[in-house]
Write a protein that holds these residues in place. Structure first.
Motif, PDB file in Angstrom:
ATOM      1  N   ARG A 122      -7.779   4.801 -11.603  1.00 52.13           N
ATOM      2  CA  ARG A 122      -7.683   3.637 -10.723  1.00 52.13           C
ATOM      3  C   ARG A 122      -6.737   2.596 -11.306  1.00 52.13           C
ATOM      4  O   ARG A 122      -6.648   2.445 -12.526  1.00 52.13           O
ATOM      5  CB  ARG A 122      -9.048   2.968 -10.562  1.00 52.13           C
ATOM      6  CG  ARG A 122     -10.138   3.863 -10.067  1.00 52.13           C
ATOM      7  CD  ARG A 122      -9.883   4.217  -8.615  1.00 52.13           C
ATOM      8  NE  ARG A 122     -10.472   5.512  -8.310  1.00 52.13           N
ATOM      9  CZ  ARG A 122     -11.640   5.674  -7.712  1.00 52.13           C
ATOM     10  NH1 ARG A 122     -12.323   4.649  -7.330  1.00 52.13           N
ATOM     11  NH2 ARG A 122     -12.093   6.873  -7.485  1.00 52.13           N
ATOM     12  N   TYR A 181       3.307  -2.648  -6.380  1.00 43.96           N
ATOM     13  CA  TYR A 181       1.850  -2.439  -6.368  1.00 43.96           C
ATOM     14  C   TYR A 181       1.261  -2.720  -4.981  1.00 43.96           C
ATOM     15  O   TYR A 181       0.296  -2.087  -4.570  1.00 43.96           O
ATOM     16  CB  TYR A 181       1.176  -3.297  -7.450  1.00 43.96           C
ATOM     17  CG  TYR A 181       1.385  -2.734  -8.842  1.00 43.96           C
ATOM     18  CD1 TYR A 181       0.638  -1.660  -9.289  1.00 43.96           C
ATOM     19  CD2 TYR A 181       2.354  -3.276  -9.696  1.00 43.96           C
ATOM     20  CE1 TYR A 181       0.835  -1.122 -10.557  1.00 43.96           C
ATOM     21  CE2 TYR A 181       2.558  -2.755 -10.966  1.00 43.96           C
ATOM     22  CZ  TYR A 181       1.796  -1.681 -11.390  1.00 43.96           C
ATOM     23  OH  TYR A 181       1.993  -1.153 -12.640  1.00 43.96           O
ATOM     24  N   SER A 185      -0.875  -0.054  -2.859  1.00 45.87           N
ATOM     25  CA  SER A 185      -2.256  -0.306  -2.422  1.00 45.87           C
ATOM     26  C   SER A 185      -2.404  -0.107  -0.917  1.00 45.87           C
ATOM     27  O   SER A 185      -3.459   0.302  -0.443  1.00 45.87           O
ATOM     28  CB  SER A 185      -2.718  -1.709  -2.837  1.00 45.87           C
ATOM     29  OG  SER A 185      -2.214  -2.676  -1.939  1.00 45.87           O
ATOM     30  N   PRO A 189      -5.479   2.684  -0.774  1.00 44.38           N
ATOM     31  CA  PRO A 189      -6.368   1.590  -1.187  1.00 44.38           C
ATOM     32  C   PRO A 189      -7.528   2.064  -2.075  1.00 44.38           C
ATOM     33  O   PRO A 189      -8.132   1.249  -2.765  1.00 44.38           O
ATOM     34  CB  PRO A 189      -6.904   1.030   0.144  1.00 44.38           C
ATOM     35  CG  PRO A 189      -6.582   2.020   1.187  1.00 44.38           C
ATOM     36  CD  PRO A 189      -5.453   2.874   0.690  1.00 44.38           C
ATOM     37  N   VAL A 192      -5.489   1.931  -5.610  1.00 46.18           N
ATOM     38  CA  VAL A 192      -4.918   0.679  -6.099  1.00 46.18           C
ATOM     39  C   VAL A 192      -5.608  -0.513  -5.441  1.00 46.18           C
ATOM     40  O   VAL A 192      -5.590  -0.655  -4.216  1.00 46.18           O
ATOM     41  CB  VAL A 192      -3.399   0.602  -5.809  1.00 46.18           C
ATOM     42  CG1 VAL A 192      -2.794  -0.665  -6.409  1.00 46.18           C
ATOM     43  CG2 VAL A 192      -2.678   1.830  -6.345  1.00 46.18           C
ATOM     44  N   LEU A 193      -6.223  -1.343  -6.235  1.00 42.02           N
ATOM     45  CA  LEU A 193      -6.853  -2.567  -5.742  1.00 42.02           C
ATOM     46  C   LEU A 193      -5.913  -3.728  -6.052  1.00 42.02           C
ATOM     47  O   LEU A 193      -5.553  -3.948  -7.205  1.00 42.02           O
ATOM     48  CB  LEU A 193      -8.202  -2.787  -6.431  1.00 42.02           C
ATOM     49  CG  LEU A 193      -8.982  -4.045  -6.036  1.00 42.02           C
ATOM     50  CD1 LEU A 193      -9.437  -3.977  -4.577  1.00 42.02           C
ATOM     51  CD2 LEU A 193     -10.189  -4.234  -6.959  1.00 42.02           C
ATOM     52  N   PHE A 194      -5.491  -4.438  -5.013  1.00 47.07           N
ATOM     53  CA  PHE A 194      -4.513  -5.512  -5.174  1.00 47.07           C
ATOM     54  C   PHE A 194      -5.241  -6.848  -5.094  1.00 47.07           C
ATOM     55  O   PHE A 194      -5.834  -7.175  -4.065  1.00 47.07           O
ATOM     56  CB  PHE A 194      -3.456  -5.411  -4.068  1.00 47.07           C
ATOM     57  CG  PHE A 194      -2.261  -6.291  -4.284  1.00 47.07           C
ATOM     58  CD1 PHE A 194      -1.100  -5.795  -4.859  1.00 47.07           C
ATOM     59  CD2 PHE A 194      -2.294  -7.631  -3.906  1.00 47.07           C
ATOM     60  CE1 PHE A 194       0.012  -6.606  -5.049  1.00 47.07           C
ATOM     61  CE2 PHE A 194      -1.192  -8.447  -4.099  1.00 47.07           C
ATOM     62  CZ  PHE A 194      -0.026  -7.938  -4.668  1.00 47.07           C
TER      63      PHE A 194
END
Ligand code: A3P
Length: 307
Positions: A122, A181, A185, A189, A192-194
């Motif tokens: 992650r 990034y 994301s 999702p 990748v947590l933005f």
């Protein structure tokens, strides 16, 4: 020193960090349980490290006196390109207990495929509005003697500001860093947590839960009732981290020596008003508008949209 930059895949790296970055890219192997924390410098990296570490170790009873985080928070997660892969050396990272947390400033576009494609690891990205990010860097640089105090010298505040806006700045351009990034994301999702510093400030408890959900270790209702979320938030508050003995003394052991204390300053949203001239602010706001306009990424300060 440290002003010499080299371009790699459209980004500017400290020339002394480039070899490590490339070695990392070639040799790093991600595990499915790895957690990658990615930021531009001065976006709240230290805070994100503390939160993530506290969230995933909360069941080991180590939150309160975690030996890793609280004896030396700057060793907790090693920056790939600085500490681990320096001088082209390939470190033994297999011995780090899982889940491993790594932090990096490397842009998404320069990450190895093993992180992006061939593992389930992650990524949590934290961005911050560029006005405050620049203001934070300015203080950090001055406090550590990275910038000459005299404005007429080469790398004065104006010089730093100019390179920030041009993109010829450590890990810059910041817009491509954010957008790499951001787009990742949108595409995935689950992977990748933005996050935005401003949101994290506004509702830390909510985001502590969000991070835990994202990492697959959501808080149980028992934990929530017992106040574990709030406990983590206050443990990782600027006041708390700043007053830890290990953060009052010492300095980072990397290419550059930065005092641990200089990683904790004000931690506020909108502090730029005290340091940037209106024309500097204006220029950055225009840049934000121009670069992020079509992307769907919005940046705001106290409810006011930039751009
Ligand atoms: P300011 O200089 O605006 O105060 P990084 O960790 O990426 O180097 O970012 C440093 C910035 O994060 C500094 O911003 C610092 O004060 C802020 N910061 C550090 N710890 C924090 C915390 N626990 N909560 C909120 N902000 C924090």
């Amino acid at each position: 020193g440290g002003n010499l930059l080299a371009n790699y895949r459209g980004f500017w790296f400290g020339a002394h960090l480039l070899e490590g970055t490339i070695t990392f890219q070639k040799h790093f192997k991600a595990n499915d349980t790895d957690i990658i924390l990615a930021t531009m410098p001065k976006s709240g990296t230290t805070w994100l490290k503390a939160l993530t570490f506290s969230i995933i170790t909360r069941n080991n009873h180590s939150v309160a006196q975690s030996p890793l985080l609280f004896s030396n928070p700057h060793q907790l997660v090693s920056f790939f390109e600085i500490n681990l892969y320096k001088d082209g050396k390939i470190p033994d990272i297999d011995s780090i207990p899982c889940p491993r947390i790594f932090a990096t400033h490397i842009p998404c576009q320069c990450l190895p495929n093993t992180i992006l494609d061939s593992s389930n690891c992650r990524i949590i990205y934290l961005c911050r509005n560029p006005l405050d990010m620049f203001t934070s860097m300015l203080h950090f640089s001055l406090q550590n003697g990275f910038l000459p105090q005299q404005p007429q010298e080469t790398m004065s505040m104006d010089g730093l500001f100019e390179s920030f806006c041009q993109g010829t700045y450590q890990y810059g351009p910041f817009w491509d860093h954010f957008l790499g990034y951001w787009n990742a994301s949108l595409k995935n999702p689950q992977k990748v947590l933005f996050l935005k510093y401003e949101d994290l400030k506004e509702d830390t408890n909510g985001y502590v839960k969000k991070i835990a959900d994202f990492l697959g270790c959501a808080f149980s209702s028992e934990e929530e009732e017992a106040g574990v979320v709030e406990e983590i938030t206050s443990l990782c508050s600027l006041e708390n981290l700043k007053n830890l003995e290990c953060n009052k003394r010492g300095e980072t052991k990397s290419f550059f020596k930065a005092k641990h204390s200089t990683f904790f300053r004000k931690g506020e949203v909108g502090d730029w008003v005290n340091f940037l001239s209106p024309s500097m602010a204006n220029r950055l706001e225009k840049l934000v508008q121009e670069k992020f306009g079509e992307s769907g990424l919005t940046l705001e300060i106290h409810g006011k949209y930039l751009g």
